[in-house]
Design a protein around this motif. Structure first.
Motif, PDB file in Angstrom:
ATOM      1  N   ARG A 142       0.839  -1.207   0.000  1.00  0.00           N
ATOM      2  CA  ARG A 142       0.000   0.000   0.000  1.00  0.00           C
ATOM      3  C   ARG A 142       0.869   1.251   0.000  1.00  0.00           C
ATOM      4  NH1 ARG A 142      -2.922  -1.504   4.211  1.00  0.00           N
ATOM      5  NH2 ARG A 142      -1.797  -0.170   5.636  1.00  0.00           N
ATOM      6  N   MET A 201      -4.557  -3.504  -4.963  1.00  0.00           N
ATOM      7  CA  MET A 201      -5.822  -3.317  -4.271  1.00  0.00           C
ATOM      8  C   MET A 201      -6.842  -4.383  -4.639  1.00  0.00           C
ATOM      9  SD  MET A 201      -8.067   0.184  -3.884  1.00  0.00           S
ATOM     10  CE  MET A 201      -9.372   0.265  -2.646  1.00  0.00           C
ATOM     11  N   GLY A 203      -6.769  -7.416  -4.346  1.00  0.00           N
ATOM     12  CA  GLY A 203      -6.883  -8.402  -3.279  1.00  0.00           C
ATOM     13  C   GLY A 203      -7.253  -7.817  -1.938  1.00  0.00           C
ATOM     14  N   HIS A 204      -7.545  -6.511  -1.893  1.00  0.00           N
ATOM     15  CA  HIS A 204      -7.831  -5.841  -0.608  1.00  0.00           C
ATOM     16  C   HIS A 204      -9.019  -4.887  -0.736  1.00  0.00           C
ATOM     17  CE1 HIS A 204      -3.851  -7.175   0.899  1.00  0.00           C
ATOM     18  NE2 HIS A 204      -3.449  -6.928  -0.341  1.00  0.00           N
ATOM     19  N   GLU A 207     -10.865  -3.899   2.501  1.00  0.00           N
ATOM     20  CA  GLU A 207     -10.088  -3.515   3.678  1.00  0.00           C
ATOM     21  C   GLU A 207     -10.142  -1.999   3.892  1.00  0.00           C
ATOM     22  OE1 GLU A 207      -6.184  -5.161   3.805  1.00  0.00           O
ATOM     23  OE2 GLU A 207      -6.860  -7.124   3.096  1.00  0.00           O
ATOM     24  N   TRP A 210      -7.063   0.343   2.792  1.00  0.00           N
ATOM     25  CA  TRP A 210      -6.938   0.615   1.361  1.00  0.00           C
ATOM     26  C   TRP A 210      -7.999   1.608   0.909  1.00  0.00           C
ATOM     27  CZ3 TRP A 210      -3.458  -1.676  -2.234  1.00  0.00           C
ATOM     28  CH2 TRP A 210      -2.559  -2.591  -1.659  1.00  0.00           C
ATOM     29  N   THR A 264       2.268  -9.766  -1.310  1.00  0.00           N
ATOM     30  CA  THR A 264       1.265  -8.856  -0.757  1.00  0.00           C
ATOM     31  C   THR A 264       1.735  -8.273   0.568  1.00  0.00           C
ATOM     32  OG1 THR A 264       0.186 -10.751   0.289  1.00  0.00           O
ATOM     33  CG2 THR A 264      -0.671 -10.035  -1.850  1.00  0.00           C
TER      34      THR A 264
END
Length: 298
Positions: A142, A201, A203-204, A207, A210, A264
């Motif tokens: 991130r 992002m 995969g997130h 969240e 993010w 990641t």
């Protein structure tokens, strides 16, 4: 005449959530009343009767509705997202301890990186220090800067002066003037970082950390909004970078990511000098950083 029901009625005990709401309301009012308008770039004016900031000013600074913020200070039972809490924390100039308190009262998890990270072990910090004069940092996918050595701390700006919650390489490349002016090919770097961020992002998506960063970037940078709407994606790869450092001048480096776990996770980012002149300038920058540290300790 008192009835039996009245005599035996138990006192109403407020729930934990109700207690939290009232504590949150009191905390927000206290912080609002103790911030001078000048601290957040607002004129004081002659007719100001409210100590500190007005409710509508906090609402404006946080990009929320005045009525909604008023309800929050009235301890009403309303939902508060982590994005709004993050905006309130920045609008009210909360330090890390106060910010943590705000999120605890709201019953939410702070999405920003902590000042310490479990992956930053003493051994890893030693490796970072031993890299000098080569700039190095530990970052996650991130772009949060979790740790860095002395040379990196002066490479693009005085990173120690940046609040921990703002130490994000992409956020700095779009919103921090000194950081931006230190990157020679800024437009290309911004485009590549946004493409990598979009790829990461995927995969997130759910969240909070993010989503909060994305919202902040879209809110604070028109450049980012334009690039983000292109929907470009990209992968990490070694590449040549050039920086214009305010202490030693132009530096050419080869950027490398050394992953400390799955891709990641976090990575060790290094900037090896690309030529002899850059090596000498990095050594000079490292010496300046060591001298600054010595003066701070003395």
């Amino acid at each position: 005449m008192t009835t039996m029901a009245q005599e035996t009625a138990a006192p109403v005990t407020p729930s934990v959530s109700e207690i939290r709401r009232h504590e949150l309301a009191a905390f927000l009012r206290h912080r609002r009343e103790h911030i001078a308008p000048e601290q957040v770039g607002l004129p004081r004016g002659r007719r100001r009767r409210t100590p500190g900031l007005r409710r509508e000013e906090v609402a404006h600074l946080s990009a929320v509705g005045v009525t909604w913020y008023t309800w929050l200070e009235q301890a009403r039972d309303i939902q508060v997202s982590v994005q709004v809490l993050d905006a309130l924390a920045r609008a009210l100039l909360l330090d890390p301890t106060e910010r943590s308190h705000l999120f605890q009262l709201a019953g939410a998890v702070d999405p920003t990186p902590a000042t310490t990270c479990p992956s930053i072990t003493p051994g890893l910090r030693l490796v970072l220090d031993q890299l000098g004069p080569i700039p190095g940092c530990v970052s996650n996918s991130r772009y949060d800067i979790l740790a860095y050595n002395r040379t990196y701390g002066l490479l693009l700006c005085d990173l120690d002066a940046v609040p921990p919650q703002d130490r994000n390489a992409m956020l700095l490349s779009y919103t921090h003037e000194e950081w931006r002016s230190s990157i020679v090919h800024l437009a290309e770097v911004q485009r590549l970082m946004a493409a990598r961020f979009r790829a990461g992002m995927a995969g997130h998506l759910a969240e909070p950390a993010w989503k909060t960063l994305l919202k902040r970037l879209r809110t604070e940078s028109a450049e980012f909004r334009e690039i983000w709407d292109r929907h470009e994606v990209g992968a990490s790869r070694p590449r040549r970078k050039e920086f214009l450092n305010r202490y030693v001048g132009r530096i050419a480096v080869d950027h490398t990511d050394l992953w400390l776990g799955p891709e990641t996770g976090s990575r060790l980012v290094t900037y090896a000098p690309a030529d002899e002149e850059s090596r000498q300038r990095l050594e000079k920058l490292h010496a300046i950083a060591l001298e600054r540290t010595a003066h701070q300790v003395a």
